[in-house]
Design an enzyme around this catalytic site. Structure first.
Site, PDB file in Angstrom:
ATOM      1  N   HIS A 129       0.886  -1.255  -0.190  1.00 17.81           N
ATOM      2  CA  HIS A 129      -0.022  -0.142  -0.168  1.00 17.81           C
ATOM      3  C   HIS A 129       0.824   1.278   0.045  1.00 17.81           C
ATOM      4  O   HIS A 129       0.492   2.375  -0.211  1.00 17.81           O
ATOM      5  CB  HIS A 129      -0.888  -0.056   1.351  1.00 17.81           C
ATOM      6  CG  HIS A 129      -2.092  -0.866   1.303  1.00 17.81           C
ATOM      7  ND1 HIS A 129      -2.732  -1.160   0.154  1.00 17.81           N
ATOM      8  CD2 HIS A 129      -2.448  -1.960   2.130  1.00 17.81           C
ATOM      9  CE1 HIS A 129      -3.662  -2.177   0.316  1.00 17.81           C
ATOM     10  NE2 HIS A 129      -3.269  -2.641   1.598  1.00 17.81           N
ATOM     11  N   ASP A 165      -3.141 -10.608  -2.616  1.00 17.74           N
ATOM     12  CA  ASP A 165      -3.745  -9.924  -1.376  1.00 17.74           C
ATOM     13  C   ASP A 165      -5.027  -9.649  -1.385  1.00 17.74           C
ATOM     14  O   ASP A 165      -5.197  -9.236  -2.440  1.00 17.74           O
ATOM     15  CB  ASP A 165      -2.739  -8.758  -0.653  1.00 17.74           C
ATOM     16  CG  ASP A 165      -2.949  -8.256   0.519  1.00 17.74           C
ATOM     17  OD1 ASP A 165      -2.088  -8.571   1.547  1.00 17.74           O
ATOM     18  OD2 ASP A 165      -4.298  -7.747   0.641  1.00 17.74           O
ATOM     19  N   HIS A 167      -6.667  -6.955  -0.448  1.00 17.06           N
ATOM     20  CA  HIS A 167      -6.788  -5.511  -0.750  1.00 17.06           C
ATOM     21  C   HIS A 167      -5.771  -5.284  -1.867  1.00 17.06           C
ATOM     22  O   HIS A 167      -4.795  -5.696  -2.075  1.00 17.06           O
ATOM     23  CB  HIS A 167      -6.041  -4.838   0.409  1.00 17.06           C
ATOM     24  CG  HIS A 167      -7.010  -5.204   1.781  1.00 17.06           C
ATOM     25  ND1 HIS A 167      -6.137  -5.923   2.867  1.00 17.06           N
ATOM     26  CD2 HIS A 167      -8.253  -4.693   2.223  1.00 17.06           C
ATOM     27  CE1 HIS A 167      -7.242  -6.178   3.656  1.00 17.06           C
ATOM     28  NE2 HIS A 167      -8.457  -5.656   3.218  1.00 17.06           N
ATOM     29  N   ASP A 252      -5.076 -12.794   3.083  1.00 17.21           N
ATOM     30  CA  ASP A 252      -6.393 -12.169   3.748  1.00 17.21           C
ATOM     31  C   ASP A 252      -7.623 -12.320   2.922  1.00 17.21           C
ATOM     32  O   ASP A 252      -8.617 -11.957   3.295  1.00 17.21           O
ATOM     33  CB  ASP A 252      -6.282 -10.918   4.303  1.00 17.21           C
ATOM     34  CG  ASP A 252      -5.236  -9.985   3.264  1.00 17.21           C
ATOM     35  OD1 ASP A 252      -5.069 -10.499   2.279  1.00 17.21           O
ATOM     36  OD2 ASP A 252      -5.028  -8.801   3.518  1.00 17.21           O
TER      37      ASP A 252
END
Length: 345
Positions: A129, A165, A167, A252
């Site tokens: 991120h 991931d 996200h 996740d």
């Protein structure tokens, strides 16, 4: 006989923690990841690499100098937050520098003529991120992006990053959306934090077609991810012909994870890892690295790293053959359609 798997891990990563605890990005994540991976990859199957602190020029391959200076100044305070999600502690500076430097060192090893061909980096804090000028989403520096640049510096002409991931890896996309040397493929829940990663985001300028965003609705499982691999991920790798594959390995999207709503299981990750390992063998002399990002259920994290370890040792798991539901198929097809004008699959 398989050559040993190169592993980057360092005790300094455990010293990065929020004051008082309770944050999902906690040191226990590495304890769980180590337990799963090392139970599968015993000492005969791995070789440890040092995680040297990243040098300023390595950080500035991806981040502007103002960002690096902001992080350095903030971390002098001891404990605090860079935003509501992203904490730091007295051990964060060393951990963040060694996470970025360790990712670069792993890739340098994989690109060396006599080096290992497969690697794992168990890093904290995570990185995907972190944007060129902004820390966010638990991330200070973008480890996988710095690793990709290390590969280019080592002589690779084309590097692929597959980010599974849950996200979207907004920071990695921002780093390379104008760089045709790097293919970025992301499979992520959408909508979800950080809100980026729509199918129409395909890269800019000369790099149009080298970003592929698989924006998958909540609640999808192995059928949709397998379809995404067959329809987009694996064809994109074949077309791009990378010399190295980097995996932003967050876990996740597992059904047990508390921060998202996907339905993958341990075998789903084994199948995706197996597929990418086969691509690496076919396209880039086996060169592939799995770099830890998210994953916040400790048992799921341990089990998934064990499954990746088995894949690294040659145990093959096939992608799910079941058809996705209508919404899952539509999401994957939207990405293929968005890429069609730039990079037909």
């Amino acid at each position: 006989m398989l050559e040993p798997i190169a592993i980057v891990d360092d005790a300094t990563f455990d010293a990065h923690h929020e004051r008082g605890g309770g944050h999902p990005e906690r040191p226990e994540r590495l304890t769980a990841a180590r337990a799963g991976l090392y139970a599968t990859l015993d000492a005969d199957h791995r070789v440890s690499l040092d995680a040297p602190p990243a040098r300023p020029e390595q950080l500035c391959w991806i981040h502007d100098s103002a960002h690096v200076e902001r992080i350095e100044r903030a971390l002098e305070q001891g404990y605090g937050h860079l935003d509501p999600d992203t904490f730091f502690s007295p051990g964060s500076r060393e951990a963040a520098l060694r996470a970025a430097g360790g990712a670069a060192a792993l890739v340098t090893e994989l690109c060396a003529d006599e080096g290992s061909r497969r690697g794992v980096a168990l890093l904290r804090p995570p990185g995907h991120h972190a944007e060129p000028n902004r820390a966010m989403g638990f991330c200070l520096y973008n480890n996988v992006a710095i690793a990709a640049m290390a590969a280019l510096q080592a002589g690779c002409q084309r590097v692929a990053i597959v980010d599974w991931d849950v996200h979207h890896g907004n920071g990695t996309q921002a780093a390379f959306e104008r760089d045709p040397r790097v293919l970025f493929v992301s499979l992520h829940q959408y909508p979800c934090y950080p809100g980026t990663g729509a199918p129409e985001e395909v890269g800019l300028g000369a790099a149009a077609g080298t970003t592929a965003n698989l924006a998958i609705p909540p609640g999808q499982g192995s059928e949709t991810y397998a379809y995404a691999f067959r329809r987009v991920v694996l064809p994109a790798l074949d077309r791009f012909e990378p010399e190295l594959i980097l995996v932003s390995a967050g876990f996740d999207a597992h059904a047990r994870d508390p921060l998202a709503q996907m339905q993958l299981d341990t075998e789903s990750y084994a199948a995706m890892a197996s597929a990418l390992l086969r691509s690496a063998d076919r396209l880039c002399q086996g060169r592939i690295a799995f770099i830890l990002e998210g994953g916040y259920d400790l048992q799921a994290l341990s089990d998934c790293w064990s499954s990746v370890g088995r894949s690294l040792l040659g145990e093959h798991t096939e992608l799910d053959e079941s058809p996705p539901d209508e919404s899952g198929q539509a999401a994957v097809d939207a990405t293929a359609a968005a890429l069609q004008a730039h990079a037909p699959l």
